[in-house]
Design a protein around this motif. Structure first.
Motif, PDB file in Angstrom:
ATOM      1  N   LEU A  46       0.859  -1.321   0.011  1.00 40.11           N
ATOM      2  CA  LEU A  46       0.254   0.351   0.288  1.00 40.11           C
ATOM      3  C   LEU A  46       0.892   1.331  -0.071  1.00 40.11           C
ATOM      4  CD1 LEU A  46      -2.998   0.648  -0.398  1.00 40.11           C
ATOM      5  CD2 LEU A  46      -2.432   1.346   2.167  1.00 40.11           C
ATOM      6  N   PHE A  50       0.782   4.616  -3.098  1.00 39.49           N
ATOM      7  CA  PHE A  50       0.490   5.570  -2.517  1.00 39.49           C
ATOM      8  C   PHE A  50       1.583   6.143  -2.109  1.00 39.49           C
ATOM      9  CE2 PHE A  50      -3.029   2.742  -2.454  1.00 39.49           C
ATOM     10  CZ  PHE A  50      -3.449   3.436  -3.687  1.00 39.49           C
ATOM     11  N   LEU A  53       0.123   9.657  -0.844  1.00 38.89           N
ATOM     12  CA  LEU A  53      -1.160  10.028   0.406  1.00 38.89           C
ATOM     13  C   LEU A  53      -0.933  10.604   1.053  1.00 38.89           C
ATOM     14  CD1 LEU A  53      -3.430   8.846   0.352  1.00 38.89           C
ATOM     15  CD2 LEU A  53      -1.958   6.948   2.518  1.00 38.89           C
ATOM     16  N   ARG A  60      -0.827   6.759   6.190  1.00 39.97           N
ATOM     17  CA  ARG A  60      -0.409   5.628   5.610  1.00 39.97           C
ATOM     18  C   ARG A  60      -0.521   4.873   6.861  1.00 39.97           C
ATOM     19  NH1 ARG A  60       3.328   8.644   2.111  1.00 39.97           N
ATOM     20  NH2 ARG A  60       4.247   8.259   4.000  1.00 39.97           N
ATOM     21  N   ASP A  63      -4.186   3.434   7.683  1.00 38.14           N
ATOM     22  CA  ASP A  63      -4.875   2.175   6.214  1.00 38.14           C
ATOM     23  C   ASP A  63      -4.630   1.157   6.027  1.00 38.14           C
ATOM     24  OD1 ASP A  63      -5.877   5.402   4.955  1.00 38.14           O
ATOM     25  OD2 ASP A  63      -4.470   5.176   3.844  1.00 38.14           O
ATOM     26  N   LEU A  65      -4.970  -2.705   3.877  1.00 37.10           N
ATOM     27  CA  LEU A  65      -4.832  -3.618   2.579  1.00 37.10           C
ATOM     28  C   LEU A  65      -4.501  -4.690   2.438  1.00 37.10           C
ATOM     29  CD1 LEU A  65      -5.179  -2.864  -0.424  1.00 37.10           C
ATOM     30  CD2 LEU A  65      -2.852  -3.325  -0.857  1.00 37.10           C
ATOM     31  N   HIS A  81     -10.297  -2.995   1.340  1.00 36.28           N
ATOM     32  CA  HIS A  81      -9.265  -1.934   1.558  1.00 36.28           C
ATOM     33  C   HIS A  81     -10.180  -1.280   2.839  1.00 36.28           C
ATOM     34  CE1 HIS A  81      -8.638   2.071   0.525  1.00 36.28           C
ATOM     35  NE2 HIS A  81      -7.580   1.615   1.380  1.00 36.28           N
ATOM     36  N   GLU A  83     -10.576   1.911   4.860  1.00 38.05           N
ATOM     37  CA  GLU A  83     -10.172   3.631   4.798  1.00 38.05           C
ATOM     38  C   GLU A  83     -10.517   4.139   6.392  1.00 38.05           C
ATOM     39  OE1 GLU A  83      -8.629   7.309   4.445  1.00 38.05           O
ATOM     40  OE2 GLU A  83      -8.029   5.429   3.385  1.00 38.05           O
ATOM     41  N   ARG A  95     -11.085  10.432  -3.440  1.00 39.95           N
ATOM     42  CA  ARG A  95      -9.351   9.673  -3.295  1.00 39.95           C
ATOM     43  C   ARG A  95      -9.484   7.670  -3.458  1.00 39.95           C
ATOM     44  NH1 ARG A  95      -6.907   9.279   1.515  1.00 39.95           N
ATOM     45  NH2 ARG A  95      -8.197  10.542   2.810  1.00 39.95           N
ATOM     46  N   TYR A  99      -7.535   4.988  -4.983  1.00 42.42           N
ATOM     47  CA  TYR A  99      -6.976   3.777  -4.311  1.00 42.42           C
ATOM     48  C   TYR A  99      -7.804   2.885  -5.228  1.00 42.42           C
ATOM     49  CZ  TYR A  99      -5.817   5.151   0.363  1.00 42.42           C
ATOM     50  OH  TYR A  99      -5.594   6.026   1.412  1.00 42.42           O
TER      51      TYR A  99
END
Length: 314
Positions: A46, A50, A53, A60, A63, A65, A81, A83, A95, A99
Motif C-alpha cells: 500500500l 501511494f 498519500l 499511511r 490505512d 490493504l 481495503h 479506510e 481519493r 485507491y
C-alpha cells in the motif's frame, strides 16, 4: 491522545480482530470467505502504491490493504481495503476512487472498499462519478460511521470487532473519566465473556483499551485493574501498566535519595517506560502477526528496538 497515535492503535485493533471485522461488515461471511486460508496484510504494498498519500490528506499509518480468499470454487484472491478516516474531507470520494484504480491496475483482481469514519461528521456521499460526452464512470464504496450502532447493539453482537467500534465511539464522545473507565470495564467483560480469545490475546486487547480510552486518574485505573483481575481469575495481581508505573516511581524515589529527588525520578520513570515498551513489544511479537514497522509505530519505538527484542525471544 494525539489523533495519529489513536489511528495507529485503532488500525492495530482492526488487524487483531480482522476475522470478526469480516463478520461485522459482511453477513454470512462464512459462506463468502475461505477463512481457513487466513489473511495477508499488505501495508508495504500500500505504501508503494501511494507514496504521495500524505500530501493529499491521507494517513499511511491508518490505512489497510488485506488479501483474503473467497469460497467461489476458484480460490480467487481479492483485496479488502479499509479506510480509517476521521471526517470526509473534500475530495475524499475521489481519493477512494484513486485507491481503487491504482490497486486494480497493479493486481487486476476484485476489490471491495470500506471507509470507516471515526469523527463527528457523517459522510454526505459514498460515491465518485465523472462524465463527459457519453463517457462516464460511477464508483461506489461501503462506508460506516462508529455511531451507526448503539452501545447496546454493539455489545449484543458478541463480536470482538464490535467492541473495537464501541471503544472508538466512546473516544469520540469524550465522556467523563469515571464513565470512560466503566465503559472500558463493560467492553472487557463482553470480550472475556465471548470466550473467543486466549488470555494472552485478551491481555493485548486490554492494553489497547487502556491506551485508546486513556484515563489519567491513577485510583480509577487501579480499581479497573482489580476488577479485571477478578474477572480473569488472578489473585492479588496488579495490572501490568500500574505495576510498571509503581516500579518506576519507587526506583525514581530511591535514586532521588542518592542523586537528588528530581534527577532520580526522571531516571526511574525512564527505566519504567523502557520496561513497559519492552513488555508491550514482547506481547505484540508473541500474540499478533503485526509487522516490525507496525509494532514500532504502535509502541513509539524504533524498528531496531523491536528487532533486538525479537532476536532475544528466539
Amino acid at each position: 491522545m494525539p489523533r495519529k497515535k489513536n489511528d495507529i492503535l485503532l488500525k492495530a485493533a482492526f488487524e487483531e480482530t480482522f476475522q470478526y471485522l469480516l463478520y461485522f461488515f459482511f453477513p454470512g461471511a462464512d459462506n463468502i470467505f475461505d477463512l481457513g486460508k487466513g489473511f495477508t496484510f499488505m501495508d508495504k504494498e500500500l505504501r508503494e502504491l501511494f507514496p504521495d498519500l500524505e500530501k493529499n490528506g491521507g494517513t499511511r499509518e491508518a490505512d489497510m490493504l488485506v488479501k483474503v480468499w473467497l469460497l467461489d470454487g476458484t480460490e480467487k484472491c481479492i483485496l479488502v481495503h479499509i479506510e480509517i478516516q476521521a471526517d470526509a474531507k473534500d475530495g475524499f470520494p475521489k481519493r477512494m476512487f484513486r485507491y481503487f484504480y491504482r490497486i486494480y491496475d497493479r493486481y487486476e483482481t476484485g476489490i471491495t472498499a470500506i471507509a470507516v469514519f471515526t469523527g463527528k461528521n457523517r459522510p454526505p456521499v459514498s460515491q465518485f462519478s465523472e462524465a463527459l460526452l457519453g463517457t462516464s464512470v460511477l464508483y461506489e464504496y461501503n462506508y460506516y460511521h462508529v455511531l451507526d450502532h448503539s452501545e447496546t447493539a454493539l455489545i449484543a453482537m458478541n463480536n470482538p470487532f464490535a467492541l473495537v467500534v464501541l471503544a472508538a465511539q466512546k473516544a469520540l464522545l469524550k465522556i467523563p473519566q469515571q464513565e470512560l473507565s466503566d465503559t472500558r470495564l463493560a467492553i472487557a467483560k463482553a470480550l472475556i465473556g465471548s470466550k473467543k480469545y486466549s488470555n494472552q490475546k485478551i491481555e493485548v486487547f486490554l492494553y489497547f483499551l487502556k491506551n485508546f480510552l486513556y484515563v489519567e486518574n491513577r485510583e480509577i485505573n487501579i480499581n479497573f485493574d482489580k476488577q479485571i483481575d477478578f474477572l480473569t481469575g488472578k489473585v492479588n495481581a496488579m495490572g501490568i501498566v500500574e505495576t510498571i508505573k509503581m516500579i518506576a516511581e519507587e526506583e525514581g524515589l530511591e535514586k532521588g535519595r542518592e542523586e537528588g529527588m528530581e534527577k532520580g525520578m526522571e531516571k526511574g520513570m525512564e527505566k519504567g517506560q523502557r520496561l513497559r515498551d519492552i513488555q508491550f513489544v514482547e506481547s505484540l511479537l508473541g500474540n499478533t502477526d503485526f509487522s516490525i514497522a507496525t509494532i514500532a509505530s504502535l509502541v513509539n519505538v524504533t524498528e531496531a528496538f523491536v528487532r533486538k527484542i525479537q532476536e532475544g525471544l528466539k
